[in-house]
Design a protein around this motif. Structure first.
Motif, PDB file in Angstrom:
ATOM      1  N   ALA A  78     -61.729  83.361 -41.211  1.00 37.35           N
ATOM      2  CA  ALA A  78     -61.474  84.332 -40.144  1.00 37.35           C
ATOM      3  C   ALA A  78     -61.650  83.665 -38.787  1.00 37.35           C
ATOM      4  CB  ALA A  78     -62.413  85.525 -40.262  1.00 37.35           C
ATOM      5  N   ILE A  79     -60.834  84.087 -37.838  1.00 35.66           N
ATOM      6  CA  ILE A  79     -60.958  83.650 -36.451  1.00 35.66           C
ATOM      7  C   ILE A  79     -60.784  84.881 -35.573  1.00 35.66           C
ATOM      8  CG2 ILE A  79     -59.968  82.258 -34.593  1.00 35.66           C
ATOM      9  CD1 ILE A  79     -58.964  80.309 -36.721  1.00 35.66           C
ATOM     10  N   LYS A  80     -61.748  85.115 -34.701  1.00 39.58           N
ATOM     11  CA  LYS A  80     -61.664  86.215 -33.741  1.00 39.58           C
ATOM     12  C   LYS A  80     -61.655  85.593 -32.353  1.00 39.58           C
ATOM     13  CE  LYS A  80     -64.136  89.295 -36.821  1.00 39.58           C
ATOM     14  NZ  LYS A  80     -65.416  89.889 -37.139  1.00 39.58           N
ATOM     15  N   LEU A  81     -60.539  85.762 -31.644  1.00 45.21           N
ATOM     16  CA  LEU A  81     -60.379  85.177 -30.319  1.00 45.21           C
ATOM     17  C   LEU A  81     -60.607  86.213 -29.237  1.00 45.21           C
ATOM     18  CD1 LEU A  81     -57.160  83.025 -30.834  1.00 45.21           C
ATOM     19  CD2 LEU A  81     -59.516  82.226 -30.717  1.00 45.21           C
ATOM     20  N   GLY A  82     -61.448  85.869 -28.274  1.00 40.99           N
ATOM     21  CA  GLY A  82     -61.625  86.681 -27.084  1.00 40.99           C
ATOM     22  C   GLY A  82     -60.951  85.979 -25.923  1.00 40.99           C
ATOM     23  N   ASP A  83     -61.155  86.484 -24.714  1.00 42.04           N
ATOM     24  CA  ASP A  83     -60.553  85.845 -23.546  1.00 42.04           C
ATOM     25  C   ASP A  83     -61.121  84.450 -23.320  1.00 42.04           C
ATOM     26  OD1 ASP A  83     -58.960  88.037 -23.049  1.00 42.04           O
ATOM     27  OD2 ASP A  83     -60.388  88.956 -21.656  1.00 42.04           O
ATOM     28  N   VAL A  84     -62.443  84.290 -23.513  1.00 44.33           N
ATOM     29  CA  VAL A  84     -63.104  83.017 -23.269  1.00 44.33           C
ATOM     30  C   VAL A  84     -63.758  82.463 -24.534  1.00 44.33           C
ATOM     31  CG1 VAL A  84     -64.942  81.877 -21.956  1.00 44.33           C
ATOM     32  CG2 VAL A  84     -63.537  83.625 -20.864  1.00 44.33           C
ATOM     33  N   ALA A  85     -64.373  83.329 -25.323  1.00 42.32           N
ATOM     34  CA  ALA A  85     -65.123  82.909 -26.504  1.00 42.32           C
ATOM     35  C   ALA A  85     -64.338  83.187 -27.781  1.00 42.32           C
ATOM     36  CB  ALA A  85     -66.461  83.629 -26.557  1.00 42.32           C
ATOM     37  N   ALA A  86     -64.795  82.577 -28.866  1.00 40.76           N
ATOM     38  CA  ALA A  86     -64.178  82.777 -30.180  1.00 40.76           C
ATOM     39  C   ALA A  86     -65.257  82.733 -31.249  1.00 40.76           C
ATOM     40  CB  ALA A  86     -63.133  81.704 -30.448  1.00 40.76           C
ATOM     41  N   GLN A  87     -64.948  83.353 -32.393  1.00 38.86           N
ATOM     42  CA  GLN A  87     -65.834  83.329 -33.552  1.00 38.86           C
ATOM     43  C   GLN A  87     -65.022  82.804 -34.722  1.00 38.86           C
ATOM     44  OE1 GLN A  87     -68.189  86.886 -34.388  1.00 38.86           O
ATOM     45  NE2 GLN A  87     -67.584  86.721 -36.529  1.00 38.86           N
ATOM     46  N   VAL A  88     -65.544  81.768 -35.390  1.00 35.75           N
ATOM     47  CA  VAL A  88     -64.871  81.158 -36.528  1.00 35.75           C
ATOM     48  C   VAL A  88     -65.775  81.283 -37.745  1.00 35.75           C
ATOM     49  CG1 VAL A  88     -63.921  79.024 -37.491  1.00 35.75           C
ATOM     50  CG2 VAL A  88     -63.611  79.535 -35.064  1.00 35.75           C
ATOM     51  N   GLU A  89     -65.215  81.799 -38.850  1.00 36.48           N
ATOM     52  CA  GLU A  89     -65.959  81.909 -40.101  1.00 36.48           C
ATOM     53  C   GLU A  89     -65.406  80.892 -41.090  1.00 36.48           C
ATOM     54  OE1 GLU A  89     -66.177  85.838 -41.762  1.00 36.48           O
ATOM     55  OE2 GLU A  89     -66.404  86.736 -39.774  1.00 36.48           O
ATOM     56  N   ILE A  90     -66.323  80.215 -41.782  1.00 37.04           N
ATOM     57  CA  ILE A  90     -65.957  79.249 -42.821  1.00 37.04           C
ATOM     58  C   ILE A  90     -66.675  79.632 -44.095  1.00 37.04           C
ATOM     59  CG2 ILE A  90     -66.224  76.856 -43.590  1.00 37.04           C
ATOM     60  CD1 ILE A  90     -65.719  75.962 -40.780  1.00 37.04           C
ATOM     61  N   GLN A  91     -65.944  79.637 -45.205  1.00 37.66           N
ATOM     62  CA  GLN A  91     -66.539  79.849 -46.521  1.00 37.66           C
ATOM     63  C   GLN A  91     -66.666  78.475 -47.156  1.00 37.66           C
ATOM     64  OE1 GLN A  91     -67.308  83.121 -47.468  1.00 37.66           O
ATOM     65  NE2 GLN A  91     -68.568  82.105 -48.996  1.00 37.66           N
ATOM     66  N   ALA A  92     -67.895  78.043 -47.389  1.00 36.05           N
ATOM     67  CA  ALA A  92     -68.171  76.735 -47.983  1.00 36.05           C
ATOM     68  C   ALA A  92     -68.864  76.973 -49.313  1.00 36.05           C
ATOM     69  CB  ALA A  92     -69.035  75.896 -47.053  1.00 36.05           C
ATOM     70  N   GLY A  93     -68.074  77.044 -50.381  1.00 40.36           N
ATOM     71  CA  GLY A  93     -68.646  77.416 -51.677  1.00 40.36           C
ATOM     72  C   GLY A  93     -69.214  78.823 -51.556  1.00 40.36           C
ATOM     73  N   PRO A  94     -70.479  79.024 -51.919  1.00 41.08           N
ATOM     74  CA  PRO A  94     -71.065  80.360 -51.815  1.00 41.08           C
ATOM     75  C   PRO A  94     -71.586  80.692 -50.416  1.00 41.08           C
ATOM     76  CG  PRO A  94     -72.642  78.876 -52.789  1.00 41.08           C
ATOM     77  CD  PRO A  94     -71.361  78.091 -52.614  1.00 41.08           C
ATOM     78  N   HIS A  95     -71.468  79.748 -49.471  1.00 44.38           N
ATOM     79  CA  HIS A  95     -72.040  79.925 -48.141  1.00 44.38           C
ATOM     80  C   HIS A  95     -70.989  80.367 -47.124  1.00 44.38           C
ATOM     81  CE1 HIS A  95     -75.488  77.904 -49.812  1.00 44.38           C
ATOM     82  NE2 HIS A  95     -74.712  76.879 -50.139  1.00 44.38           N
ATOM     83  N   ARG A  96     -71.321  81.401 -46.356  1.00 39.07           N
ATOM     84  CA  ARG A  96     -70.481  81.853 -45.245  1.00 39.07           C
ATOM     85  C   ARG A  96     -71.158  81.407 -43.965  1.00 39.07           C
ATOM     86  NH1 ARG A  96     -71.256  86.550 -42.249  1.00 39.07           N
ATOM     87  NH2 ARG A  96     -69.509  87.069 -40.916  1.00 39.07           N
ATOM     88  N   LEU A  97     -70.455  80.601 -43.164  1.00 41.55           N
ATOM     89  CA  LEU A  97     -70.997  80.119 -41.905  1.00 41.55           C
ATOM     90  C   LEU A  97     -70.154  80.647 -40.766  1.00 41.55           C
ATOM     91  CD1 LEU A  97     -71.135  77.271 -43.966  1.00 41.55           C
ATOM     92  CD2 LEU A  97     -72.965  77.119 -42.311  1.00 41.55           C
TER      93      LEU A  97
END
Length: 131
Positions: A78-97
């Motif tokens: 997942a990627i959530k883009l704002g005007d200046v900031a962003a949030q990126v989610e990575i699934q690494a095996g059983p781990h969500r970062l």
């Protein structure tokens, strides 16, 4: 869009290639063949499947997923883009970062859902490297 071989998908999901192949054979994740006949999984489909697996909490194999030098290779879900900031989610095996970074950094890295990336953790900071 990036596609992954069964072996690459297995590594990103934290399972053996045999397990990933069985899931594909059972229709749990869709595959297609490239010109040389290799089975591939679309990046977006793999990202959705990895989130589904993590939510279900099911693993056919009891493997211990550990960090080497605090690096978590995975797939962008997942990627959530704002005007200046962003949030990126990575699934690494059983781990969500989840990493909070600038929108500019996301654009410079060319990050997209379904692509391979590595989350690097130092203290409470999560940095994203494009694979």
């Amino acid at each position: 869009m990036q596609s992954y071989t069964i072996g690459q998908a297995a590594r990103l999901l934290g399972v053996s290639p045999d397990t990933a192949r069985r899931w594909a054979d059972a229709g749990r994740v869709a595959t297609h063949r490239d010109d040389s006949g290799r089975r591939l999984i679309d990046g977006r489909a793999l990202a959705a499947f990895s989130v589904e697996l993590a939510k279900a909490g099911t693993s056919e194999e009891e493997t211990s997923y550990t960090s080497v030098r605090n690096a978590f290779p995975g797939i962008v879900t997942a990627i959530k883009l704002g005007d200046v900031a962003a949030q990126v989610e990575i699934q690494a095996g059983p781990h969500r970062l989840v990493s909070l970074l600038t929108r500019e950094a996301v654009e410079e890295l060319g990050l997209e859902v379904g692509m391979e990336a590595t989350a690097r953790v130092k203290s409470t900071n999560v940095h994203i490297d494009r694979a």
